[in-house]
Design an enzyme around this catalytic site. Structure first.
Site, PDB file in Angstrom:
ATOM      1  N   ARG A 224      41.845  -5.455  -3.687  1.00  0.00           N
ATOM      2  CA  ARG A 224      40.635  -6.137  -4.140  1.00  0.00           C
ATOM      3  C   ARG A 224      40.819  -6.528  -5.596  1.00  0.00           C
ATOM      4  O   ARG A 224      41.558  -5.856  -6.347  1.00  0.00           O
ATOM      5  CB  ARG A 224      39.415  -5.204  -4.030  1.00  0.00           C
ATOM      6  CG  ARG A 224      38.901  -4.980  -2.618  1.00  0.00           C
ATOM      7  CD  ARG A 224      38.210  -6.234  -2.062  1.00  0.00           C
ATOM      8  NE  ARG A 224      37.667  -6.037  -0.723  1.00  0.00           N
ATOM      9  CZ  ARG A 224      38.273  -6.393   0.411  1.00  0.00           C
ATOM     10  NH1 ARG A 224      39.466  -6.944   0.381  1.00  0.00           N
ATOM     11  NH2 ARG A 224      37.685  -6.203   1.578  1.00  0.00           N
ATOM     12  N   HIS A 272      43.163 -15.058  -0.531  1.00  0.00           N
ATOM     13  CA  HIS A 272      42.719 -13.966   0.357  1.00  0.00           C
ATOM     14  C   HIS A 272      43.181 -14.231   1.801  1.00  0.00           C
ATOM     15  O   HIS A 272      42.384 -14.202   2.742  1.00  0.00           O
ATOM     16  CB  HIS A 272      41.194 -13.808   0.283  1.00  0.00           C
ATOM     17  CG  HIS A 272      40.723 -12.439   0.704  1.00  0.00           C
ATOM     18  ND1 HIS A 272      39.714 -11.759   0.068  1.00  0.00           N
ATOM     19  CD2 HIS A 272      41.118 -11.614   1.719  1.00  0.00           C
ATOM     20  CE1 HIS A 272      39.494 -10.592   0.651  1.00  0.00           C
ATOM     21  NE2 HIS A 272      40.353 -10.487   1.660  1.00  0.00           N
TER      22      HIS A 272
HETATM   23  P1  NDP Z   1      42.839   2.800   4.845  1.00  0.00           P
HETATM   24  O1  NDP Z   1      41.505   3.401   4.581  1.00  0.00           O
HETATM   25  O2  NDP Z   1      43.443   2.937   6.198  1.00  0.00           O
HETATM   26  O3  NDP Z   1      43.912   3.389   3.798  1.00  0.00           O
HETATM   27  C1  NDP Z   1      43.629   3.525   2.454  1.00  0.00           C
HETATM   28  C2  NDP Z   1      44.806   4.219   1.761  1.00  0.00           C
HETATM   29  O4  NDP Z   1      44.514   4.270   0.357  1.00  0.00           O
HETATM   30  C3  NDP Z   1      45.008   5.652   2.243  1.00  0.00           C
HETATM   31  O5  NDP Z   1      46.378   5.967   2.285  1.00  0.00           O
HETATM   32  C4  NDP Z   1      44.314   6.467   1.154  1.00  0.00           C
HETATM   33  O6  NDP Z   1      44.809   7.782   0.960  1.00  0.00           O
HETATM   34  C5  NDP Z   1      44.644   5.633  -0.071  1.00  0.00           C
HETATM   35  N1  NDP Z   1      43.698   5.943  -1.148  1.00  0.00           N
HETATM   36  C6  NDP Z   1      42.355   5.770  -1.182  1.00  0.00           C
HETATM   37  N2  NDP Z   1      41.835   6.220  -2.338  1.00  0.00           N
HETATM   38  C7  NDP Z   1      42.879   6.704  -3.046  1.00  0.00           C
HETATM   39  C8  NDP Z   1      43.005   7.332  -4.309  1.00  0.00           C
HETATM   40  N3  NDP Z   1      41.942   7.545  -5.091  1.00  0.00           N
HETATM   41  N4  NDP Z   1      44.230   7.707  -4.721  1.00  0.00           N
HETATM   42  C9  NDP Z   1      45.322   7.515  -3.938  1.00  0.00           C
HETATM   43  N5  NDP Z   1      45.276   6.921  -2.723  1.00  0.00           N
HETATM   44  C10 NDP Z   1      44.071   6.523  -2.289  1.00  0.00           C
HETATM   45  O7  NDP Z   1      42.718   1.257   4.412  1.00  0.00           O
HETATM   46  P2  NDP Z   1      43.566   0.020   4.965  1.00  0.00           P
HETATM   47  O8  NDP Z   1      45.001   0.326   4.823  1.00  0.00           O
HETATM   48  O9  NDP Z   1      43.088  -0.400   6.299  1.00  0.00           O
HETATM   49  O10 NDP Z   1      43.097  -1.143   3.955  1.00  0.00           O
HETATM   50  C11 NDP Z   1      43.304  -1.041   2.563  1.00  0.00           C
HETATM   51  C12 NDP Z   1      42.605  -2.180   1.839  1.00  0.00           C
HETATM   52  O11 NDP Z   1      43.261  -3.428   2.047  1.00  0.00           O
HETATM   53  C13 NDP Z   1      41.167  -2.494   2.259  1.00  0.00           C
HETATM   54  O12 NDP Z   1      40.252  -1.555   1.738  1.00  0.00           O
HETATM   55  C14 NDP Z   1      40.957  -3.875   1.677  1.00  0.00           C
HETATM   56  O13 NDP Z   1      40.475  -3.775   0.351  1.00  0.00           O
HETATM   57  C15 NDP Z   1      42.365  -4.473   1.659  1.00  0.00           C
HETATM   58  N6  NDP Z   1      42.504  -5.590   2.600  1.00  0.00           N
HETATM   59  C16 NDP Z   1      42.923  -6.817   2.111  1.00  0.00           C
HETATM   60  C17 NDP Z   1      43.091  -7.886   2.952  1.00  0.00           C
HETATM   61  C18 NDP Z   1      43.631  -9.169   2.442  1.00  0.00           C
HETATM   62  O14 NDP Z   1      43.735 -10.127   3.218  1.00  0.00           O
HETATM   63  N7  NDP Z   1      44.005  -9.260   1.179  1.00  0.00           N
HETATM   64  C19 NDP Z   1      42.815  -7.784   4.392  1.00  0.00           C
HETATM   65  C20 NDP Z   1      42.413  -6.467   4.792  1.00  0.00           C
HETATM   66  C21 NDP Z   1      42.258  -5.432   3.923  1.00  0.00           C
HETATM   67  P3  NDP Z   1      44.656   8.894   2.133  1.00  0.00           P
HETATM   68  O15 NDP Z   1      45.635   8.464   3.205  1.00  0.00           O
HETATM   69  O16 NDP Z   1      45.052  10.144   1.461  1.00  0.00           O
HETATM   70  O17 NDP Z   1      43.228   8.834   2.580  1.00  0.00           O
HETATM   71  C1  OXD Z   2      39.385  -7.647   3.965  1.00  0.00           C
HETATM   72  C2  OXD Z   2      39.616  -8.406   5.175  1.00  0.00           C
HETATM   73  O1  OXD Z   2      38.804  -6.564   4.003  1.00  0.00           O
HETATM   74  O2  OXD Z   2      39.947  -9.614   5.043  1.00  0.00           O
HETATM   75  O3  OXD Z   2      39.819  -8.131   2.908  1.00  0.00           O
HETATM   76  O4  OXD Z   2      39.523  -7.853   6.272  1.00  0.00           O
END
Ligand code: NDP
Ligand code: OXD
Length: 309
Positions: A224, A272
């Site tokens: 983000r 995005h």
């Molecule tokens: P998940 O919830 O599956 O995974 C999040 C990961 O981040 C986990 O490994 C988690 O750790 C880690 N994490 C969260 N908080 C912390 C912290 N404070 N310190 C260290 N590690 C942390 O999310 P997704 O993988 O599904 O998605 C991630 C992000 O990708 C979404 O939230 C979104 O913002 C972005 N996204 C972007 C898109 C784009 O087109 N650009 C499309 C889709 C998503 P733990 O495993 O220990 O919980």
């Molecule tokens: C996001 C998506 O969360 O595109 O960014 O799904």
């Protein structure tokens, strides 16, 4: 039976209505703001909640985010006790992993330099290095970061990853916790951010992190816009601490015309598009969540509202 409310300024409800009603023919599909009696609504599909919030839907059981991220829902503002689920499936995860490989290879094979050189007819031979000599670091090892880490590994890269809780992924050197971040950064010359945006991760792509990375490293932000301290990135590119950045997400989207990122020679802006899930493939998951919400069961990809992701 209750009704589904579809509420998004980005997504087309008519892309979702056919696959959802095909799987659930009696689904009562209503589109904001023409939702009729608010008491009918028991399930909502939302990108951003409407300005007045969702408090008027007294029988709401669950909210299905239309994105994999949920920060745009402003979790604290949602009615208490309502379950929230993220929209992420294998199709989205695979597309995201492809994008990570694409950006990592672009930097690894110096394509960014050749793109700039080709504009000025400069023939510069840069010896390509094997992927095995490059370490890529994933910030976030969840549904998306974890899948990407594994695909990067198959290319031959050394891969590190950082998460909140310690993890074990075969072939990936895993780090956790605040000090783990800087230990990992010291090893990685391409850092890819796939973290959720929470108070803990806000501004995490900052000068301290860039200073911990080897001179001339690259940053890829797919999480983000709020993860990035923009002035710190511009300064790191100016000083040569970072050699390039690919940015797919921004505080304001679309990125305003006068934003300095647009014309920066070392920044690639993408709108995005790193990954997106299709209604056709995700409809199965949504229908399952409607059934689960109505049966009082936990949702698939249910968000921990206290953790914020
Ligand atoms: P998940 O919830 O599956 O995974 C999040 C990961 O981040 C986990 O490994 C988690 O750790 C880690 N994490 C969260 N908080 C912390 C912290 N404070 N310190 C260290 N590690 C942390 O999310 P997704 O993988 O599904 O998605 C991630 C992000 O990708 C979404 O939230 C979104 O913002 C972005 N996204 C972007 C898109 C784009 O087109 N650009 C499309 C889709 C998503 P733990 O495993 O220990 O919980
Ligand atoms: C996001 C998506 O969360 O595109 O960014 O799904």
């Amino acid at each position: 039976m209750g009704a589904l409310l579809f509420c998004s300024n980005l997504d087309d409800p008519e892309e979702w209505r056919p696959p959802l009603t095909k799987l659930m023919p009696d689904l009562d599909f209503r589109v904001y703001p023409k939702f009729g009696d608010p008491a009918d609504i028991d399930f909502a599909m939302v990108w951003r909640p409407p300005e007045e919030g969702l408090g008027q839907f007294k029988n709401l059981k669950a909210i299905q985010s239309l994105g994999a991220g949920v920060n745009q829902l402003n979790l604290a503002s949602l009615p208490k006790g309502v379950a929230v689920a993220r929209l992420v499936d294998e199709v989205l995860a695979k597309a995201m992993a492809e994008f990570c490989v694409l950006t990592a290879l672009r930097y690894h094979r110096n394509i960014d330099v050749h793109e700039r050189n080709s504009r000025v007819k400069k023939w510069e031979y840069i010896i390509p290095r094997p992927a095995e000599q490059r370490t890529v670091g994933m910030l976030g090892l969840g549904a998306l970061g974890g899948t990407a880490a594994k695909l990067l590994k198959t290319i031959g890269f050394k891969v590190c990853g950082w998460s909140r809780a310690p993890k074990t992924i075969e072939g990936v050197e895993c780090f956790a916790g605040p000090d783990g971040l800087y230990r990992m950064a010291a090893k990685t010359s391409i850092v890819i951010c796939l973290l959720p945006l929470t108070p803990e991760t806000q501004g995490i792509l900052n000068r301290k992190l860039f200073d911990a990375m080897p001179q001339g490293s690259f940053l890829v932000n797919l999480g983000r816009g709020g993860h990035l301290k923009e002035a710190d990135l511009l300064a790191a590119l100016e000083s040569g601490r970072l050699a390039g950045a690919t940015l797919d997400v921004f505080n304001t989207e679309p990125l305003p015309d006068d934003h300095p990122f647009w014309n920066h020679p070392k920044i690639l802006v993408t709108p995005h598009v790193a990954s997106t899930g299709g209604a056709d493939t995700a409809a199965t998951l949504v229908v399952e969540n409607i059934r689960r919400a109505r049966a009082g069961k936990p949702l698939i990809n249910q968000v921990d509202r206290a953790k914020g992701y």
